[in-house]
Enzyme design. Structure first.
Site, PDB file in Angstrom:
ATOM      1  N   THR B  13      28.950  48.557  40.088  1.00 45.75           N
ATOM      2  CA  THR B  13      29.390  47.788  38.917  1.00 45.75           C
ATOM      3  C   THR B  13      30.613  46.910  39.184  1.00 45.75           C
ATOM      4  OG1 THR B  13      30.726  49.661  38.183  1.00 45.75           O
ATOM      5  CG2 THR B  13      28.476  49.529  37.320  1.00 45.75           C
ATOM      6  N   ALA B  15      33.159  44.020  41.287  1.00 48.20           N
ATOM      7  CA  ALA B  15      32.978  42.611  41.661  1.00 48.20           C
ATOM      8  C   ALA B  15      32.162  42.499  42.944  1.00 48.20           C
ATOM      9  CB  ALA B  15      34.339  41.927  41.842  1.00 48.20           C
ATOM     10  N   ARG B 101      37.457  52.257  58.935  1.00 53.92           N
ATOM     11  CA  ARG B 101      37.548  51.095  59.827  1.00 53.92           C
ATOM     12  C   ARG B 101      38.207  51.382  61.165  1.00 53.92           C
ATOM     13  NH1 ARG B 101      39.665  47.032  55.291  1.00 53.92           N
ATOM     14  NH2 ARG B 101      37.680  46.617  54.232  1.00 53.92           N
ATOM     15  N   CYS B 130      38.413  41.514  54.094  1.00 52.50           N
ATOM     16  CA  CYS B 130      37.972  40.145  53.799  1.00 52.50           C
ATOM     17  C   CYS B 130      38.742  39.082  54.575  1.00 52.50           C
ATOM     18  CB  CYS B 130      38.080  39.863  52.300  1.00 52.50           C
ATOM     19  SG  CYS B 130      39.623  40.432  51.560  1.00 52.50           S
ATOM     20  N   ARG B 249      49.364  36.590  47.893  1.00 50.89           N
ATOM     21  CA  ARG B 249      48.365  36.436  46.833  1.00 50.89           C
ATOM     22  C   ARG B 249      48.678  35.154  46.062  1.00 50.89           C
ATOM     23  NH1 ARG B 249      44.022  39.725  46.790  1.00 50.89           N
ATOM     24  NH2 ARG B 249      45.191  41.662  46.516  1.00 50.89           N
ATOM     25  N   HIS B 256      39.486  33.064  49.670  1.00 51.52           N
ATOM     26  CA  HIS B 256      40.783  33.091  50.356  1.00 51.52           C
ATOM     27  C   HIS B 256      40.969  31.836  51.206  1.00 51.52           C
ATOM     28  CE1 HIS B 256      41.084  37.129  49.109  1.00 51.52           C
ATOM     29  NE2 HIS B 256      40.814  37.771  50.222  1.00 51.52           N
ATOM     30  N   ASN B 330      35.776  35.370  49.479  1.00 52.35           N
ATOM     31  CA  ASN B 330      36.184  36.724  49.903  1.00 52.35           C
ATOM     32  C   ASN B 330      35.246  37.808  49.395  1.00 52.35           C
ATOM     33  OD1 ASN B 330      37.465  35.834  47.359  1.00 52.35           O
ATOM     34  ND2 ASN B 330      38.258  37.917  47.285  1.00 52.35           N
TER      35      ASN B 330
END
Lengths: 352, 352
Positions: B13, B15, B101, B130, B249, B256, B330
Site C-alpha cells: 500500500t 508509495a 544490503r 534510490c 532533501r 532525485h 526515485n
C-alpha cells in the site's frame, strides 16, 4: 563635524533595491539625502526611507549631480550606461551587477575578505555574484589558516536570484500544481529571462542559472569560478585555487544553499580546527550540532545578514579534504547588505 | 511450458508498493498469482493487479506458503522479520529496504551494472538505495571504459524518498506557506520519521536524510558511499574508488537530482567520449543539448524508468575530471522498477 553623504539608489524598486533601502536605514553611514532612481516605468512610485516618503525618479545622467554615493542594482546594461556618468560627476558607485566585476581596475569586494582592495578603486566597486559571496565567507578563514587547493561546489539557488518577479512566478506555479493545473503557462522568466525556453521551477529543479555557454558551463558557474580567483588571488585566471561549479535553481524563494567540497594545503588540518576558524570569522555563524539536528536552512537564514555554515566533515578517504553546507540570504549578504557594507567600509576607510 | 510464478508484494500500500504492482503488471515475468501483504492497519484495503481486484492481507510467516517471489518494500524491520520466513518456505526475495544490503552473502544489484552477482544469491537480493542506483547507472559506463578514481556527489532528493506521507506533508506545507500561514504545524515526518525534530521542507532545503551519525555523515550519505563500493567493487570498504557525499532533501515530490563530480583513470578521456559511453548504456537517456536548453528535470523524469543525464562537462583545471547532472524517478528506477527488473533478470537467468 561628521561628513554626511548624498546617496542615490539605482534600481530602487527591485527585490535588491528595496533591501538596499532597508540596509542603508540600518547602516552606520551618515546619510544627508537619499534619491531613489529606476526606469521610466517605475518612476512616480512612492517608497519610504526611514520616515521620509520618497518618489522614485527616472534615471538620467543628471540624476547624479551632487551625489556622493551610488548603490546600484538595476541590471548590467543600466550600470554600464549610468555609472560612468555618476563617476564623472564625482560619485563613488557600489555596483551589484556583473557589468564591471571583471574589469581590472574595478575592485571586487567582500569586505570581510578583501577590503584592502577598496583602496585601489577608481569610482566603481563591484559587488560579487550572490553565490560567490557566501562561498567566500565560508572559505576565506579556511584559506587564510590552512591554504586552499581546490573547490568543488554544487549550488541550490533561490528563485529571488532572478528578481522579485521570479518569486511571484514560483508561487503562482506552486498554487497551480497544488490545484492540479498545468504549471507551464506560468513559466515566463526562469530559468533565465534572456533565454528562449522557460520551465516551471515549482516542485522541480533547473540546472541552468543565467545562459549556457559554449564551454558547457552556465554563465553563473563561470562567474563563481572567476570571481573566486579575483577575490582570493587578485587574478581571475589563476590556477592557484582550482574551482569547478554546478549551479542549480531550486524551488525556494529566498536564501541560497551550497554543498562545498574543498581541499586544503595543510593536510593535518582537523575538522574541529576548520569549524573554529570559520566560526571566528566576522559575519559567519556556525550551525553544526548534528546531535540536535542543527544545520543551516534557507527559511532560517532569510532576513539575516550572516552566512550560516554546517555539516562540516572530512572526506575520510582523502587527507585535507572536507565537505560543508552553507546557506545565506542571497538578497542580503549576497546583494543588498554586502553592497551597503562595502559603502560602510568606504566611509570608515576614508575612501569616499 | 513456461513456468509461472506466485508473487507476494510486501508493503503493497506504500508509495513504492503501489508502483511495484504497476511495474509487475508491465513486466515480462509470467505471473500466476499475486498476493498483496501489508501491516494489520492496511489489511482489508482493495487494490488492483491488472483487472483483478485484490484484498490486502496482514503479513504473517504463513503468508509466504507457496510463494515463489517476494517483492518487499515495507521497511527494514519488516524485511528482517519476514523475509527469512519467506526464504525458509522456498521463496526468493527482492528487498527494497536497507535491512540486508550490507550482508556479505546478499547481492546488492543494479541489473545493468552487476547482474552477475545474482548468481550468488541465497534467497535474498537487495535493491540499493534510490540515490545510489541512479549514480551507478550514470557512472558504470564511465568506470568500465575509463576507470573511476573518485566520486564527489551532492544530492537533491525528493520528498517521496520518505514515503507517500512525506509528499502529502510537502503539499500541505506548501499550501500553508502560500496562504501566509506557519508551516511548522504540518512538519511531522521530515527530515526523517525516526528523529526528534521535524522541519518544513516546502520552500526550504534540509541537509539531513535519514539519521545523522557520530562520524558527521547522515546514514543516507554513508549508504551511498558503501553501496557504491559494494556494487562496483564487491567490497564495501574498498578505497579503489573514493566516494564522498552530501545529501540534501529538496521540495520536489518525485525524482532525485544529483550533481556528480568524478575523476577517471584515463586522463585522455574526452567529454564527448564520456557522453557517448553513458548514452550507449542500457537504461540511460542523455539529455544534454545546451544550445536548446535540454537537460534533465524532475518533472520530466517522473513516471519514467530511465536515468537521465546531462550538463556533462570537464573540470577545465583538472585533467580527467568531469561534472554532470543526473535525474531519475526515485520511486521507479530508484525503487519499484529496479526491484521488478531484478526479478525479471532472476527469471531470465533461471535463478528462481
Amino acid at each position: 563635524m561628521t561628513r554626511e553623504y548624498n546617496v542615490a539608489i539605482l534600481g530602487a524598486t527591485g527585490a535588491v533595491g528595496r533591501r538596499m533601502i532597508e540596509q542603508l536605514e540600518q547602516s552606520s553611514i551618515p546619510v544627508k539625502s537619499v534619491k531613489l532612481l529606476a526606469s521610466a516605468r517605475s518612476a512616480g512610485k512612492k517608497l519610504k526611507f526611514k520616515d521620509q516618503e520618497l518618489i522614485v525618479e527616472e534615471t538620467t545622467p543628471e540624476s547624479f549631480e551632487g551625489i556622493d554615493l551610488v548603490l546600484s542594482s538595476a541590471g548590467g546594461s543600466v550600470s554600464k550606461k549610468f555609472l560612468p556618468e555618476a563617476v564623472k560627476r564625482g560619485a563613488v558607485c557600489v555596483d551589484n551587477t556583473s557589468a564591471f566585476r571583471m574589469d581590472e581596475d574595478v575592485p571586487l569586494v567582500v569586505p570581510e575578505v578583501n577590503s584592502e582592495q577598496l583602496k585601489h578603486h577608481h569610482g566603481i566597486i563591484a559587488n560579487p555574484n550572490c553565490s560567490t559571496i557566501q562561498m567566500m565567507m565560508a572559505l576565506e578563514p579556511v584559506r587564510k589558516k590552512f591554504g586552499l587547493k581546490q573547490i568543488i561546489v554544487s549550488t541550490y539557488q533561490a528563485a529571488s536570484g532572478a528578481g522579485q518577479a521570479a518569486i511571484e512566478e514560483l508561487k503562482k506555479e506552486a498554487q497551480a500544481y497544488l490545484d492540479g493545473k498545468d504549471m507551464q503557462a506560468d513559466a515566463k522568466i526562469l530559468p533565465t529571462k534572456g533565454d528562449k525556453k522557460h520551465y516551471p521551477l515549482a516542485f522541480n529543479l533547473l540546472p541552468q542559472i543565467d545562459v549556457l555557454e559554449d564551454n558547457g558551463y552556465s554563465h553563473e558557474e563561470w562567474k563563481m569560478i572567476h570571481e573566486t580567483k579575483k577575490i582570493m588571488l587578485n587574478d581571475m585566471n589563476s590556477q592557484d585555487i582550482k574551482v569547478t561549479t554546478t549551479c542549480v535553481r531550486v524551488p525556494v524563494p529566498i536564501s541560497h544553499g551550497e554543498s562545498i567540497y574543498f581541499t586544503v594545503e595543510d593536510e593535518n588540518a582537523t575538522t574541529d580546527e576548520i569549524r573554529k576558524a570559520i566560526a571566528n570569522f566576522s559575519g559567519n555563524v556556525v550551525e553544526d550540532d548534528i546531535k540536535n539536528q542543527i544545520y543551516p536552512q534557507p527559511i532560517n537564514a532569510e532576513g539575516k545578514r550572516e552566512t550560516f555554515i554546517g555539516r562540516i566533515r572530512p572526506d575520510y578517504e582523502n587527507k585535507g579534504a572536507f565537505n560543508m553546507w552553507v546557506v545565506s540570504d542571497n538578497l542580503l549578504k549576497g546583494a543588498a547588505w554586502n553592497t551597503v557594507e562595502i559603502a560602510e567600509y568606504l566611509v570608515k576607510m576614508d575612501l569616499i
